[in-house]
Design an enzyme around this catalytic site. Sequence first.
Site, PDB file in Angstrom:
ATOM      1  N   LYS A 126       0.837  -1.200   0.000  1.00 44.38           N
ATOM      2  CA  LYS A 126       0.000   0.000   0.000  1.00 44.38           C
ATOM      3  C   LYS A 126       0.875   1.253   0.000  1.00 44.38           C
ATOM      4  O   LYS A 126       0.656   2.176  -0.786  1.00 44.38           O
ATOM      5  CB  LYS A 126      -0.908   0.007   1.242  1.00 44.38           C
ATOM      6  CG  LYS A 126      -1.738  -1.253   1.459  1.00 44.38           C
ATOM      7  CD  LYS A 126      -2.777  -1.450   0.398  1.00 44.38           C
ATOM      8  CE  LYS A 126      -3.767  -2.563   0.760  1.00 44.38           C
ATOM      9  NZ  LYS A 126      -3.178  -3.907   0.876  1.00 44.38           N
ATOM     10  N   LYS A 161      -8.631   1.178   4.280  1.00 45.32           N
ATOM     11  CA  LYS A 161      -8.081  -0.173   4.289  1.00 45.32           C
ATOM     12  C   LYS A 161      -6.870  -0.270   5.200  1.00 45.32           C
ATOM     13  O   LYS A 161      -6.174   0.719   5.448  1.00 45.32           O
ATOM     14  CB  LYS A 161      -7.710  -0.605   2.865  1.00 45.32           C
ATOM     15  CG  LYS A 161      -6.854   0.377   2.078  1.00 45.32           C
ATOM     16  CD  LYS A 161      -6.767  -0.056   0.612  1.00 45.32           C
ATOM     17  CE  LYS A 161      -6.093   0.989  -0.263  1.00 45.32           C
ATOM     18  NZ  LYS A 161      -6.048   0.585  -1.678  1.00 45.32           N
ATOM     19  N   ARG A 211      -4.932  -4.551 -13.219  1.00 48.50           N
ATOM     20  CA  ARG A 211      -3.644  -5.117 -12.801  1.00 48.50           C
ATOM     21  C   ARG A 211      -2.697  -5.049 -14.001  1.00 48.50           C
ATOM     22  O   ARG A 211      -2.905  -5.694 -15.031  1.00 48.50           O
ATOM     23  CB  ARG A 211      -3.819  -6.545 -12.318  1.00 48.50           C
ATOM     24  CG  ARG A 211      -2.519  -7.336 -12.122  1.00 48.50           C
ATOM     25  CD  ARG A 211      -1.544  -6.717 -11.131  1.00 48.50           C
ATOM     26  NE  ARG A 211      -2.111  -6.503  -9.824  1.00 48.50           N
ATOM     27  CZ  ARG A 211      -2.182  -7.433  -8.879  1.00 48.50           C
ATOM     28  NH1 ARG A 211      -1.752  -8.653  -9.118  1.00 48.50           N
ATOM     29  NH2 ARG A 211      -2.701  -7.116  -7.697  1.00 48.50           N
ATOM     30  N   ARG A 226     -10.253  -5.910 -13.283  1.00 48.93           N
ATOM     31  CA  ARG A 226     -11.052  -6.762 -12.393  1.00 48.93           C
ATOM     32  C   ARG A 226     -12.294  -5.968 -11.996  1.00 48.93           C
ATOM     33  O   ARG A 226     -12.215  -5.024 -11.212  1.00 48.93           O
ATOM     34  CB  ARG A 226     -10.204  -7.185 -11.203  1.00 48.93           C
ATOM     35  CG  ARG A 226      -8.993  -8.033 -11.621  1.00 48.93           C
ATOM     36  CD  ARG A 226      -7.888  -8.043 -10.605  1.00 48.93           C
ATOM     37  NE  ARG A 226      -7.312  -6.723 -10.425  1.00 48.93           N
ATOM     38  CZ  ARG A 226      -6.414  -6.434  -9.491  1.00 48.93           C
ATOM     39  NH1 ARG A 226      -5.995  -7.361  -8.650  1.00 48.93           N
ATOM     40  NH2 ARG A 226      -5.937  -5.216  -9.391  1.00 48.93           N
ATOM     41  N   ARG A 234     -15.716  -3.845  -4.560  1.00 48.32           N
ATOM     42  CA  ARG A 234     -14.337  -4.294  -4.739  1.00 48.32           C
ATOM     43  C   ARG A 234     -14.199  -5.098  -6.021  1.00 48.32           C
ATOM     44  O   ARG A 234     -15.037  -5.942  -6.335  1.00 48.32           O
ATOM     45  CB  ARG A 234     -13.896  -5.147  -3.551  1.00 48.32           C
ATOM     46  CG  ARG A 234     -13.907  -4.415  -2.221  1.00 48.32           C
ATOM     47  CD  ARG A 234     -13.699  -5.377  -1.068  1.00 48.32           C
ATOM     48  NE  ARG A 234     -14.780  -6.371  -0.973  1.00 48.32           N
ATOM     49  CZ  ARG A 234     -14.782  -7.385  -0.135  1.00 48.32           C
ATOM     50  NH1 ARG A 234     -13.761  -7.560   0.699  1.00 48.32           N
ATOM     51  NH2 ARG A 234     -15.803  -8.231  -0.112  1.00 48.32           N
ATOM     52  N   ASP A 274      -1.643  -1.847  -9.357  1.00 53.32           N
ATOM     53  CA  ASP A 274      -3.098  -1.715  -9.348  1.00 53.32           C
ATOM     54  C   ASP A 274      -3.450  -0.287  -9.722  1.00 53.32           C
ATOM     55  O   ASP A 274      -2.982   0.664  -9.075  1.00 53.32           O
ATOM     56  CB  ASP A 274      -3.666  -2.057  -7.970  1.00 53.32           C
ATOM     57  CG  ASP A 274      -3.601  -3.541  -7.669  1.00 53.32           C
ATOM     58  OD1 ASP A 274      -3.286  -4.322  -8.590  1.00 53.32           O
ATOM     59  OD2 ASP A 274      -3.869  -3.929  -6.516  1.00 53.32           O
ATOM     60  N   GLU A 282      -1.866   0.677  -5.686  1.00 48.68           N
ATOM     61  CA  GLU A 282      -0.989  -0.244  -4.971  1.00 48.68           C
ATOM     62  C   GLU A 282       0.144  -0.691  -5.890  1.00 48.68           C
ATOM     63  O   GLU A 282      -0.001  -0.690  -7.119  1.00 48.68           O
ATOM     64  CB  GLU A 282      -1.750  -1.483  -4.469  1.00 48.68           C
ATOM     65  CG  GLU A 282      -2.772  -1.187  -3.389  1.00 48.68           C
ATOM     66  CD  GLU A 282      -3.370  -2.447  -2.773  1.00 48.68           C
ATOM     67  OE1 GLU A 282      -2.757  -3.539  -2.899  1.00 48.68           O
ATOM     68  OE2 GLU A 282      -4.444  -2.341  -2.164  1.00 48.68           O
ATOM     69  N   ASN A 284       2.249  -4.135  -6.030  1.00 48.90           N
ATOM     70  CA  ASN A 284       2.293  -5.488  -5.479  1.00 48.90           C
ATOM     71  C   ASN A 284       3.629  -6.146  -5.815  1.00 48.90           C
ATOM     72  O   ASN A 284       3.963  -6.314  -6.993  1.00 48.90           O
ATOM     73  CB  ASN A 284       1.145  -6.321  -6.055  1.00 48.90           C
ATOM     74  CG  ASN A 284      -0.210  -5.807  -5.604  1.00 48.90           C
ATOM     75  OD1 ASN A 284      -0.726  -6.219  -4.579  1.00 48.90           O
ATOM     76  ND2 ASN A 284      -0.785  -4.888  -6.360  1.00 48.90           N
TER      77      ASN A 284
END
Length: 318
Positions: A126, A161, A211, A226, A234, A274, A282, A284
């Site tokens: 994050k 979050k 992504r 997504r 979400r 993301d 984000e 990842n």
Amino acid sequence: MPLDIVVVMDPIGSIKIAKDSTFAMLLEAQRRGHRLFYVIPGGLSLRDGAAHARMAPLGVREDAGAWFELGAASQVALGAGHVVLMRKDPPVDAEYIHDTQILGLAQQAGARVLNDPQGLRDYNEKLAALLFPQCCPPTLVSRDLAALKAFVAEHGEAVLKPLDGMGGRSIFRARAGEANLNVILETLTQGGHSLAMAQRYLPEISAGDKRILLVDGIPIDYCLARVPQGDEFRGNLAAGGKGHGQPLSERDRWIAAQVGPEMKRRGMLFVGLDVIGDYLTEVNVTSPTCIRELDAQFGLNIAGTLFDAIEAGIPGTA
């Protein structure tokens, strides 16, 4: 030259091979003639300052009923000649950190560890996005409940979050003035003791949480959007989102160009960004996914691209 590919992952017997990016990497490595070894969960250790792994020879196949076979496990010192794929899922807790420290010693002994253990410790997924503030939506990270509540009031609606979640767990969409806001913030911050993140809500989530995959700092040409389903906000696949592949937009490529060189510099060979709408949310680095979905939709071989990069970095292999 065949390589010894050592994989550190969650239990292989419980993965879903149709969606598992680590499995795609293992299939590709095996196809290239490399030797596969599976670290028994919890099998990393130190002996007199040297990194060891309890690991077993591994074979994989594209068979949903029997996708792997293990040989007899043994204790092996990690070092020169090993390529270690660190693919354990979050949380990045104390045990995860300890494993990266062991892998750091394996790296010092000559093993190639991907992603880089120091980078895995440095880049909270994050917080890492905030290294590139020019790419991000308005964001606040704080333990201060009043500050977080004021942020929601300022923007009218926000996503809240924890810093250590994955798969959409414990993510809240909150509006200014709603009755549950106080308890949401108290829960996320554990009463003001833990950091939580607030980001301005991005209505573009309705078109998907994209992504974008980077291999050695370079983006794959397609991303997986997504898309949330039903009454769910979400987009995470683990939360029921549906993945739709699409070409990268000009903005997607700009974001990748901002982030990619720093990831490459720090030895983060395989990274997932993301992106919602025009904003990075984000970075990842632990166990990015979506290889199999993008491969299936566009006839790609992303694991092949990854292993091209791995082999190019090892003399006598490429």
